[in-house]
Design a protein around this motif. Sequence first.
Motif, PDB file in Angstrom:
ATOM      1  N   LEU A   1       0.856  -1.186   0.000  1.00 18.69           N
ATOM      2  CA  LEU A   1       0.000   0.000   0.000  1.00 18.69           C
ATOM      3  C   LEU A   1       0.892   1.235   0.000  1.00 18.69           C
ATOM      4  O   LEU A   1       1.793   1.364   0.832  1.00 18.69           O
ATOM      5  CB  LEU A   1      -0.907  -0.004   1.231  1.00 18.69           C
ATOM      6  CG  LEU A   1      -1.959   1.100   1.251  1.00 18.69           C
ATOM      7  CD1 LEU A   1      -2.903   0.973   0.060  1.00 18.69           C
ATOM      8  CD2 LEU A   1      -2.735   1.065   2.547  1.00 18.69           C
ATOM      9  N   PHE A   2       0.688   2.093  -0.959  1.00 18.54           N
ATOM     10  CA  PHE A   2       1.556   3.253  -1.106  1.00 18.54           C
ATOM     11  C   PHE A   2       0.863   4.484  -0.550  1.00 18.54           C
ATOM     12  O   PHE A   2       1.378   5.198   0.292  1.00 18.54           O
ATOM     13  CB  PHE A   2       1.922   3.414  -2.588  1.00 18.54           C
ATOM     14  CG  PHE A   2       2.501   4.733  -2.936  1.00 18.54           C
ATOM     15  CD1 PHE A   2       3.605   5.236  -2.259  1.00 18.54           C
ATOM     16  CD2 PHE A   2       1.955   5.475  -3.978  1.00 18.54           C
ATOM     17  CE1 PHE A   2       4.141   6.462  -2.605  1.00 18.54           C
ATOM     18  CE2 PHE A   2       2.494   6.698  -4.319  1.00 18.54           C
ATOM     19  CZ  PHE A   2       3.581   7.186  -3.632  1.00 18.54           C
ATOM     20  N   THR A   3      -0.377   4.712  -0.967  1.00 15.71           N
ATOM     21  CA  THR A   3      -1.101   5.887  -0.494  1.00 15.71           C
ATOM     22  C   THR A   3      -2.566   5.707  -0.837  1.00 15.71           C
ATOM     23  O   THR A   3      -2.958   4.730  -1.455  1.00 15.71           O
ATOM     24  CB  THR A   3      -0.538   7.166  -1.149  1.00 15.71           C
ATOM     25  OG1 THR A   3      -1.226   8.296  -0.615  1.00 15.71           O
ATOM     26  CG2 THR A   3      -0.731   7.155  -2.658  1.00 15.71           C
ATOM     27  N   ARG A   4      -3.379   6.643  -0.391  1.00 20.68           N
ATOM     28  CA  ARG A   4      -4.783   6.664  -0.815  1.00 20.68           C
ATOM     29  C   ARG A   4      -5.001   7.871  -1.689  1.00 20.68           C
ATOM     30  O   ARG A   4      -4.552   8.960  -1.390  1.00 20.68           O
ATOM     31  CB  ARG A   4      -5.706   6.718   0.393  1.00 20.68           C
ATOM     32  CG  ARG A   4      -5.921   5.359   1.049  1.00 20.68           C
ATOM     33  CD  ARG A   4      -6.851   5.472   2.242  1.00 20.68           C
ATOM     34  NE  ARG A   4      -8.246   5.680   1.823  1.00 20.68           N
ATOM     35  CZ  ARG A   4      -9.074   4.684   1.476  1.00 20.68           C
ATOM     36  NH1 ARG A   4      -8.647   3.444   1.464  1.00 20.68           N
ATOM     37  NH2 ARG A   4     -10.320   4.946   1.134  1.00 20.68           N
ATOM     38  N   LYS A   5      -5.661   7.644  -2.814  1.00 25.48           N
ATOM     39  CA  LYS A   5      -5.891   8.745  -3.748  1.00 25.48           C
ATOM     40  C   LYS A   5      -7.357   8.698  -4.161  1.00 25.48           C
ATOM     41  O   LYS A   5      -7.841   7.647  -4.577  1.00 25.48           O
ATOM     42  CB  LYS A   5      -4.983   8.559  -4.969  1.00 25.48           C
ATOM     43  CG  LYS A   5      -4.848   9.808  -5.806  1.00 25.48           C
ATOM     44  CD  LYS A   5      -3.863   9.534  -6.933  1.00 25.48           C
ATOM     45  CE  LYS A   5      -3.863  10.644  -7.942  1.00 25.48           C
ATOM     46  NZ  LYS A   5      -3.024  10.291  -9.077  1.00 25.48           N
TER      47      LYS A   5
END
Length: 353
Positions: A220-224
């Motif tokens: 998981l890298f980020t929420r966009k």
Amino acid sequence: MNYTICPKCGKDTKRLIDSLCQECFFESSDLVKVPQVLHAQVCSNCGAHFNRGRWTNDYDIDEIVIRTVEDELLIHEKAEDIELYIEPRQMTPHLYRVRVEVDATIIGERLHQQVETEVRIGRMACDMCSRISGGYFESILQIRATNRRLNDEEKKECMAIVNSILKRMRKKGDRMAFISNSIDDREGIDLYMGSANASRDICKEVVSELGGTFSESPNLFTRKDGKDVYRITFALRLPEFMPGDIIEFGENVIEVRKFGKNVTGTNLISGSKYLSKPDEIQDAKLVGRREDAVRTVVVATEDDELMVLDPENYETVTIKKPLLFSAEAGDEVPAIKTSNGIVVLTEDSPDTD
Ligand SMILES: [Zn+2]
Ligand SMILES: [Zn+2]
């Protein structure tokens, strides 16, 4: 010959075009119309063209100029059998003069008209080049070999596959098929890839050509925009053994021809062809490579036996004669010492089909 009168200027004319003589026709309407100045946006780095709201890989600047003119050209609606000739001339890298010639038939009359325009080239960074320079990546592709270092030849082969797949994807219009960063060190290569699909396709292709395995693990890298954004790490592992490796397991000594989904090669003790699966020989050890073999003298040959000199202590040893072994007493043959005894290699490496 019959003459008609032009209803506009009153002159005699051979034919009426759109109810006018040719002069009056050109006064009131054009065969071809083009704006005086046109603009084209081109990437200053890769030469991509911004056309109809998106970047496309048209790398030929003359083509881009011609297309820009074609897109803005207005040809008389009644024109038929249109012949179009567009000639761009570069004045500066930012300015092209373009001559347009049109031949067409309007209501039976063949007409010719020439117009000029200019195309101004605006240079900027395209979406792909901006992402690359910003270090954008969607996946990391780690290329390694199993239990050893990736060698230079393999690095070259892998990069050739990487580049040909990226090129193919870009040709199809994929603007994410790029590498934004790469690290090449002793263990292998890390590629920071714009597209996870590209990484996956590359892994599949490398495995099918060179063997090995790959796995993918999303992080998981980020929420966009309320959605989870993952970055995927692809761990590509080339096989432990390479073509030309001489490996040993149990009572087998094999010169590897291919180490992929199947393992093929030559059994150096019997001289027969060898075929198995990689997981059948997990405990195999590398004895050396064909280049490591030393030349030794054949002392004598019998039906099924062969006497050769031990290349280390020059004692005569008797070994099983491999199939298709053709050297005779007095000949020198390449040999290699293994824990299964001395094995002799055929003069030529096994064919690499
Ligand atoms: Zn007229
Ligand atoms: Zn670009």
